[in-house]
Write an enzyme that holds these catalytic residues in place. Structure first.
Site, PDB file in Angstrom:
ATOM      1  N   CYS A  56       6.868  -1.841   1.161  1.00  0.00           N
ATOM      2  CA  CYS A  56       6.277  -3.185   1.234  1.00  0.00           C
ATOM      3  C   CYS A  56       7.277  -4.259   1.659  1.00  0.00           C
ATOM      4  O   CYS A  56       7.013  -5.032   2.573  1.00  0.00           O
ATOM      5  CB  CYS A  56       5.665  -3.562  -0.111  1.00  0.00           C
ATOM      6  SG  CYS A  56       4.395  -2.417  -0.673  1.00  0.00           S
ATOM      7  N   HIS A  57       8.425  -4.304   0.982  1.00  0.00           N
ATOM      8  CA  HIS A  57       9.358  -5.405   1.241  1.00  0.00           C
ATOM      9  C   HIS A  57      10.794  -4.946   1.445  1.00  0.00           C
ATOM     10  O   HIS A  57      11.708  -5.768   1.472  1.00  0.00           O
ATOM     11  CB  HIS A  57       9.274  -6.433   0.111  1.00  0.00           C
ATOM     12  CG  HIS A  57       7.902  -7.011  -0.031  1.00  0.00           C
ATOM     13  ND1 HIS A  57       7.030  -6.606  -1.014  1.00  0.00           N
ATOM     14  CD2 HIS A  57       7.240  -7.918   0.721  1.00  0.00           C
ATOM     15  CE1 HIS A  57       5.892  -7.259  -0.871  1.00  0.00           C
ATOM     16  NE2 HIS A  57       5.990  -8.059   0.171  1.00  0.00           N
ATOM     17  N   GLY A  58      11.024  -3.640   1.521  1.00  0.00           N
ATOM     18  CA  GLY A  58      12.331  -3.132   1.901  1.00  0.00           C
ATOM     19  C   GLY A  58      13.346  -2.910   0.801  1.00  0.00           C
ATOM     20  O   GLY A  58      14.501  -2.626   1.093  1.00  0.00           O
TER      21      GLY A  58
END
Length: 187
Positions: free
Chosen positions: A146-148
């Protein structure tokens, strides 16, 4: 004309009358009726079987889990990763300097003593709750799609935005081949 007198209490050997019997029978019936009415209300306050079972500890058999394999289980409706670390992963994780991490934690704070090759951790990213993907891009650990955020093989966050490591649930080893999740202190 002769009148008959009502029998007195003295006429009965124990002093009981029909009226006393009717009072006792009516009182007992009222108590039984009140209990019958109250029972469903009292029983409705107890948790149902599914709720009780949801909080019960679960046992995980470690025998079929190969080196490097990760098994996903659910406890209390939450995803739990059970990872069998390889010798290389253990050596790599011990060599990492905790000071270089976002949420510093030594290797031995993430595993149980005597069972250093096993990690048990919640399986949701600590940023927004996504499920990280294991061994993404050929690296040990997990990467959040999702956001790394990235986590190492023992669930320590190595790259944000996740602010903290993957939490460790309460668990205890039941010998070398079984772990009980939901019982014992967190690692």
């Amino acid at each position: 004309m002769a009148t008959t007198a009502a029998p007195s209490d003295a006429a009965h050997p124990h002093g009981a009358t029909r009226r006393d019997f009717l009072f006792l029978a009516t009182g007992a019936g009222a108590v039984v009726g009140a209990a019958a009415l109250a029972w469903p209300f009292v029983a409705s306050m107890a948790p149902d079987a599914e709720t009780v079972a949801a909080g019960a500890p679960i046992d995980v058999d470690l025998t079929p889990i190969a080196d490097g394999q990760i098994v996903n289980v659910f406890w209390r409706g939450k995803l739990i990763f059970v990872r069998h670390l390889t010798e290389k992963e253990v050596a790599d994780m011990k060599a990492m300097a905790p000071a270089s991490m976002i949420d510093p934690a030594p290797f031995l704070s993430r595993v149980k003593e005597g069972h250093e090759r096993w990690l048990v951790a919640y399986g949701n990213c600590t940023h927004l709750g996504c499920v990280p993907i294991a061994n993404a891009n050929g690296q040990e650990g997990w990467a959040c799609p999702c956001h790394g955020s990235q986590f190492d093989a023992v669930g320590r966050v190595t790259r944000g935005p996740a602010p903290i490591n993957l939490p460790i649930p309460p668990y205890a080893f039941q010998g070398d081949a079984k772990v009980r999740i939901g019982e014992g202190a967190a690692a």
